[in-house]
Design a protein around this motif. Sequence first.
Motif, PDB file in Angstrom:
ATOM      1  N   SER A 208      -1.277 -56.800  -1.820  1.00 45.84           N
ATOM      2  CA  SER A 208      -2.572 -56.416  -2.390  1.00 45.84           C
ATOM      3  C   SER A 208      -3.233 -55.286  -1.594  1.00 45.84           C
ATOM      4  CB  SER A 208      -3.522 -57.622  -2.430  1.00 45.84           C
ATOM      5  OG  SER A 208      -3.929 -57.979  -1.121  1.00 45.84           O
ATOM      6  N   CYS A 209      -2.544 -54.834  -0.553  1.00 40.78           N
ATOM      7  CA  CYS A 209      -3.074 -53.771   0.328  1.00 40.78           C
ATOM      8  C   CYS A 209      -3.366 -52.485  -0.465  1.00 40.78           C
ATOM      9  CB  CYS A 209      -2.026 -53.508   1.400  1.00 40.78           C
ATOM     10  SG  CYS A 209      -2.318 -52.050   2.383  1.00 40.78           S
ATOM     11  N   HIS A 210      -4.438 -51.824  -0.128  1.00 36.73           N
ATOM     12  CA  HIS A 210      -4.796 -50.560  -0.795  1.00 36.73           C
ATOM     13  C   HIS A 210      -3.714 -49.496  -0.568  1.00 36.73           C
ATOM     14  CE1 HIS A 210      -9.019 -51.702  -1.781  1.00 36.73           C
ATOM     15  NE2 HIS A 210      -8.828 -52.500  -0.755  1.00 36.73           N
ATOM     16  N   ILE A 215       0.934 -46.330  -2.516  1.00 35.95           N
ATOM     17  CA  ILE A 215       2.366 -46.023  -2.404  1.00 35.95           C
ATOM     18  C   ILE A 215       3.067 -46.269  -3.742  1.00 35.95           C
ATOM     19  CG2 ILE A 215       4.527 -46.813  -1.344  1.00 35.95           C
ATOM     20  CD1 ILE A 215       2.727 -47.421   1.197  1.00 35.95           C
ATOM     21  N   VAL A 216       2.663 -47.356  -4.404  1.00 33.21           N
ATOM     22  CA  VAL A 216       3.327 -47.729  -5.658  1.00 33.21           C
ATOM     23  C   VAL A 216       2.926 -46.800  -6.809  1.00 33.21           C
ATOM     24  CG1 VAL A 216       3.482 -49.534  -7.423  1.00 33.21           C
ATOM     25  CG2 VAL A 216       3.650 -50.141  -5.014  1.00 33.21           C
ATOM     26  N   GLY A 217       1.631 -46.507  -6.915  1.00 36.61           N
ATOM     27  CA  GLY A 217       1.206 -45.761  -8.107  1.00 36.61           C
ATOM     28  C   GLY A 217       0.410 -44.499  -7.830  1.00 36.61           C
ATOM     29  N   GLY A 218       0.181 -44.206  -6.548  1.00 36.66           N
ATOM     30  CA  GLY A 218      -0.606 -43.023  -6.230  1.00 36.66           C
ATOM     31  C   GLY A 218       0.162 -41.737  -6.507  1.00 36.66           C
ATOM     32  N   ARG A 229       7.064 -48.080 -12.288  1.00 36.72           N
ATOM     33  CA  ARG A 229       6.011 -47.985 -11.258  1.00 36.72           C
ATOM     34  C   ARG A 229       4.655 -48.354 -11.848  1.00 36.72           C
ATOM     35  NH1 ARG A 229       6.641 -42.710  -7.566  1.00 36.72           N
ATOM     36  NH2 ARG A 229       4.788 -43.632  -6.624  1.00 36.72           N
ATOM     37  N   TYR A 230       4.466 -48.024 -13.119  1.00 37.52           N
ATOM     38  CA  TYR A 230       3.201 -48.384 -13.756  1.00 37.52           C
ATOM     39  C   TYR A 230       3.022 -49.896 -13.811  1.00 37.52           C
ATOM     40  CZ  TYR A 230      -0.455 -48.847 -17.267  1.00 37.52           C
ATOM     41  OH  TYR A 230      -1.606 -49.200 -17.933  1.00 37.52           O
ATOM     42  N   VAL A 236       0.143 -54.870  -8.547  1.00 39.04           N
ATOM     43  CA  VAL A 236      -0.515 -54.698  -7.250  1.00 39.04           C
ATOM     44  C   VAL A 236      -2.031 -54.575  -7.441  1.00 39.04           C
ATOM     45  CG1 VAL A 236      -0.770 -53.105  -5.297  1.00 39.04           C
ATOM     46  CG2 VAL A 236       1.502 -53.721  -6.102  1.00 39.04           C
ATOM     47  N   SER A 237      -2.434 -53.897  -8.529  1.00 37.17           N
ATOM     48  CA  SER A 237      -3.877 -53.726  -8.777  1.00 37.17           C
ATOM     49  C   SER A 237      -4.556 -55.070  -9.016  1.00 37.17           C
ATOM     50  CB  SER A 237      -4.112 -52.811  -9.977  1.00 37.17           C
ATOM     51  OG  SER A 237      -3.626 -51.532  -9.698  1.00 37.17           O
TER      52      SER A 237
END
Length: 275
Positions: A208-210, A215-218, A229-230, A236-237
């Motif tokens: 849950s880390c920002h 990293i996943v979707g930025g 990834r979406y 994760v969001s």
Amino acid sequence: MATGTEPKPSAGAYGVRSATRAAIPARHLRTDRWWLAPAATAAGLFAFIVYSTWRAFWNADYYDAPYVSPFYSPCLADNCESMRNGPNLDVFGSWWGLSPALLILIFPLGFRLTCYYYRKAYYRGFWASPPACAVAEPHKKYTGETRFPLILQNIHRYFFYAAVPVAGILTYDTVLSFRDEHYEWGHMGLGTIIFLVNITLIWAYTLSCHSCRHIVGGRLKHFSKHPVRYRMWNLVSRLNERHMLLAWVSLVSVALADFYVYLLASGAFDDPRLF
Ligand code: FES
């Protein structure tokens, strides 16, 4: 309305006393018990700091087959109790004479210390900077995290990279807790359940880390071109929305898992076996 009694902004003043901020004499206009949340936060964090410091330096009672305390895993030196029988990564060899917890705790500790949520929590709880929303801080200067040492908070992403393998090793420890004290598979004790709950919460907090979310979707311009990834980013969001809650419950669960192993290893309690 200005009354003429407002504190004058001093030259070079930062934060709420700077020339560009409204000159309001009262420190705040809140009428609720705004101090409750930072006080409770400070008390909770202080209790964890005291407990974890005691356990890290205790250097005993952290292994009772098949359980190894999450504070002492992975064991990185020869002087680990669990080195004889349990999981280990003997990186430091025999020259390390202090508690082996000190070698590993830096990673989960650094991860939590630089966490966006914990930063807010201890800035408010310990430094009153600011103590709460719409309550002026007592400090004359405010430079945010632009200078040493707080600029080091920016290494949080790298602590995230370190936290993932640590969580992986704790997962491995949890799998090994399905062995009995003779290292035969097919065991489940109360400790196994405690480890399962703990590792679930550790992963939920870690993912849950920002930084993980970024990293996943930025940096993606078109989610439609990255469907996997979406979906991961959505997952994760959803966890990220509960980051504060996960930060606290995983903090409590890791301390409870350690304390449970302490009770077993010190002979104060016997692990009830379910099968
Ligand atoms: Fe809290 Fe990364 S922001 S762990």
